[in-house]
Write a protein that holds these residues in place. Structure first.
Motif, PDB file in Angstrom:
ATOM      1  N   LYS A  88       0.770  -1.237   0.206  1.00  0.00           N
ATOM      2  CA  LYS A  88      -0.095   0.037   0.249  1.00  0.00           C
ATOM      3  C   LYS A  88       0.935   1.246   0.100  1.00  0.00           C
ATOM      4  N   ASP A  89       0.188   2.246  -0.475  1.00  0.00           N
ATOM      5  CA  ASP A  89       0.855   3.686  -0.569  1.00  0.00           C
ATOM      6  C   ASP A  89      -0.323   4.393   0.346  1.00  0.00           C
ATOM      7  N   ARG A  90      -0.179   4.757   1.506  1.00  0.00           N
ATOM      8  CA  ARG A  90      -1.087   5.317   2.419  1.00  0.00           C
ATOM      9  C   ARG A  90      -1.345   6.844   1.866  1.00  0.00           C
ATOM     10  N   ALA A  91      -0.041   7.467   1.546  1.00  0.00           N
ATOM     11  CA  ALA A  91      -0.318   8.688   1.128  1.00  0.00           C
ATOM     12  C   ALA A  91      -1.327   8.941  -0.049  1.00  0.00           C
ATOM     13  N   LYS A  92      -1.259   7.831  -0.877  1.00  0.00           N
ATOM     14  CA  LYS A  92      -1.700   7.968  -2.108  1.00  0.00           C
ATOM     15  C   LYS A  92      -2.988   7.412  -2.106  1.00  0.00           C
ATOM     16  N   ASP A  93      -3.558   6.826  -1.117  1.00  0.00           N
ATOM     17  CA  ASP A  93      -4.806   6.049  -0.916  1.00  0.00           C
ATOM     18  C   ASP A  93      -4.735   4.759  -2.059  1.00  0.00           C
ATOM     19  N   THR A  94      -3.654   4.130  -2.177  1.00  0.00           N
ATOM     20  CA  THR A  94      -3.540   3.291  -3.484  1.00  0.00           C
ATOM     21  C   THR A  94      -2.986   1.794  -2.806  1.00  0.00           C
ATOM     22  N   VAL A  95      -3.481   0.704  -3.021  1.00  0.00           N
ATOM     23  CA  VAL A  95      -3.014  -0.569  -3.083  1.00  0.00           C
ATOM     24  C   VAL A  95      -2.552  -1.269  -4.210  1.00  0.00           C
ATOM     25  N   PHE A  96      -1.672  -2.127  -3.902  1.00  0.00           N
ATOM     26  CA  PHE A  96      -0.771  -2.732  -5.249  1.00  0.00           C
ATOM     27  C   PHE A  96      -1.048  -4.171  -5.093  1.00  0.00           C
ATOM     28  N   LEU A  97      -0.999  -4.857  -6.011  1.00  0.00           N
ATOM     29  CA  LEU A  97      -0.891  -6.402  -6.083  1.00  0.00           C
ATOM     30  C   LEU A  97       0.200  -6.691  -7.195  1.00  0.00           C
ATOM     31  N   GLN A  98       1.640  -7.101  -6.649  1.00  0.00           N
ATOM     32  CA  GLN A  98       2.508  -7.611  -7.439  1.00  0.00           C
ATOM     33  C   GLN A  98       2.354  -9.035  -7.677  1.00  0.00           C
ATOM     34  N   MET A  99       2.109  -9.534  -8.926  1.00  0.00           N
ATOM     35  CA  MET A  99       1.927 -10.917  -9.261  1.00  0.00           C
ATOM     36  C   MET A  99       3.118 -11.467 -10.003  1.00  0.00           C
ATOM     37  N   ASN A 100       3.804 -12.176  -9.303  1.00  0.00           N
ATOM     38  CA  ASN A 100       5.009 -13.010 -10.160  1.00  0.00           C
ATOM     39  C   ASN A 100       4.702 -14.639 -10.443  1.00  0.00           C
ATOM     40  N   ASP A 101       5.599 -14.945 -11.211  1.00  0.00           N
ATOM     41  CA  ASP A 101       5.332 -16.474 -11.538  1.00  0.00           C
ATOM     42  C   ASP A 101       3.923 -16.703 -12.127  1.00  0.00           C
ATOM     43  N   LEU A 102       3.274 -15.989 -12.754  1.00  0.00           N
ATOM     44  CA  LEU A 102       1.796 -15.939 -13.298  1.00  0.00           C
ATOM     45  C   LEU A 102       1.697 -17.591 -13.849  1.00  0.00           C
ATOM     46  N   LYS A 103       0.505 -18.118 -13.416  1.00  0.00           N
ATOM     47  CA  LYS A 103       0.026 -19.133 -14.136  1.00  0.00           C
ATOM     48  C   LYS A 103      -1.307 -19.000 -14.996  1.00  0.00           C
ATOM     49  N   PRO A 104      -1.678 -19.812 -15.786  1.00  0.00           N
ATOM     50  CA  PRO A 104      -2.905 -19.781 -16.487  1.00  0.00           C
ATOM     51  C   PRO A 104      -4.227 -19.847 -15.744  1.00  0.00           C
ATOM     52  N   GLU A 105      -3.835 -20.393 -14.552  1.00  0.00           N
ATOM     53  CA  GLU A 105      -5.075 -20.597 -13.636  1.00  0.00           C
ATOM     54  C   GLU A 105      -5.070 -19.355 -12.837  1.00  0.00           C
ATOM     55  N   ASP A 106      -4.334 -18.318 -12.805  1.00  0.00           N
ATOM     56  CA  ASP A 106      -4.405 -16.866 -12.249  1.00  0.00           C
ATOM     57  C   ASP A 106      -5.381 -16.144 -12.938  1.00  0.00           C
ATOM     58  N   THR A 107      -5.817 -16.470 -14.439  1.00  0.00           N
ATOM     59  CA  THR A 107      -6.544 -15.783 -15.159  1.00  0.00           C
ATOM     60  C   THR A 107      -7.943 -15.521 -14.645  1.00  0.00           C
ATOM     61  N   ALA A 108      -8.377 -14.401 -14.509  1.00  0.00           N
ATOM     62  CA  ALA A 108      -9.709 -13.845 -13.690  1.00  0.00           C
ATOM     63  C   ALA A 108      -9.829 -12.326 -13.841  1.00  0.00           C
ATOM     64  N   VAL A 109     -10.842 -12.114 -13.512  1.00  0.00           N
ATOM     65  CA  VAL A 109     -11.235 -10.617 -13.230  1.00  0.00           C
ATOM     66  C   VAL A 109     -10.883 -10.368 -11.929  1.00  0.00           C
ATOM     67  N   TYR A 110      -9.919  -9.414 -11.683  1.00  0.00           N
ATOM     68  CA  TYR A 110      -9.429  -8.946 -10.041  1.00  0.00           C
ATOM     69  C   TYR A 110     -10.067  -7.837  -9.674  1.00  0.00           C
ATOM     70  N   TYR A 111     -10.504  -7.812  -8.519  1.00  0.00           N
ATOM     71  CA  TYR A 111     -11.323  -6.788  -7.908  1.00  0.00           C
ATOM     72  C   TYR A 111     -10.707  -6.343  -6.696  1.00  0.00           C
ATOM     73  N   CYS A 112     -10.520  -4.828  -6.657  1.00  0.00           N
ATOM     74  CA  CYS A 112     -10.228  -4.436  -5.276  1.00  0.00           C
ATOM     75  C   CYS A 112     -11.396  -4.144  -4.294  1.00  0.00           C
ATOM     76  N   ALA A 113     -11.022  -4.113  -3.104  1.00  0.00           N
ATOM     77  CA  ALA A 113     -12.219  -3.891  -2.244  1.00  0.00           C
ATOM     78  C   ALA A 113     -11.569  -3.235  -0.887  1.00  0.00           C
ATOM     79  N   GLU A 114     -12.579  -2.646  -0.462  1.00  0.00           N
ATOM     80  CA  GLU A 114     -12.086  -1.834   0.965  1.00  0.00           C
ATOM     81  C   GLU A 114     -12.925  -2.520   2.072  1.00  0.00           C
ATOM     82  N   ASP A 115     -12.177  -2.655   3.240  1.00  0.00           N
ATOM     83  CA  ASP A 115     -13.058  -2.981   4.474  1.00  0.00           C
ATOM     84  C   ASP A 115     -13.147  -1.543   5.498  1.00  0.00           C
TER      85      ASP A 115
END
Length: 123
Positions: free
Chosen positions: A72-99
């Motif tokens: 996260k970058d709190r100053a920018k109110d931004t969250v990141f997801l770094q995805m490495n070694d991706l696999k075909p089964e990672d294929t999807a629609v990715y959703y960001c959410a806030e609690d």
């Protein structure tokens, strides 16, 4: 009403890397946490990763542990997801959410959701 806007999806080859991000707008109060979820057509949405906004605590689904990193970058109110070694089964629609309050780590419920971003991993 918090608006979450995701960026960075796309097509990547298996074994490759991709970073997606999510910026929060019109947030009146600090989040409790933010997370990433994904969904494949015909399947239920699943938890991917979560991060607490006021600590360094992070949580991952077993399927992505060791390959994905949420940050996260709190100053920018931004969250990141770094995805490495991706696999075909990672294929999807990715959703960001806030609690705005505590939720169980792998809960697929949240208070605010982005519209989703497509990540496609080719074999």
């Amino acid at each position: 009403q918090v608006h979450l806007v995701e960026h960075g999806g796309g097509l990547v080859q298996a074994g490759g890397s991709l970073q997606i991000s999510c910026a929060a707008f019109e947030r009146a109060f600090p989040a409790y946490g933010m997370g990433w979820f994904r969904q494949v057509p015909g399947k239920e949405r699943e938890f991917v990763a979560r991060i607490r906004w006021n600590s360094e605590d992070t949580y991952y689904a077993d399927s992505v542990k060791g390959r994905f990193t949420i940050s996260k970058d709190r100053a920018k109110d931004t969250v990141f997801l770094q995805m490495n070694d991706l696999k075909p089964e990672d294929t999807a629609v990715y959703y960001c959410a806030e609690d705005t309050t505590f939720r169980a780590i792998e809960s697929v419920t949240a208070d605010y959701w982005g519209v989703g971003i497509q990540v496609t991993v080719s074999s």
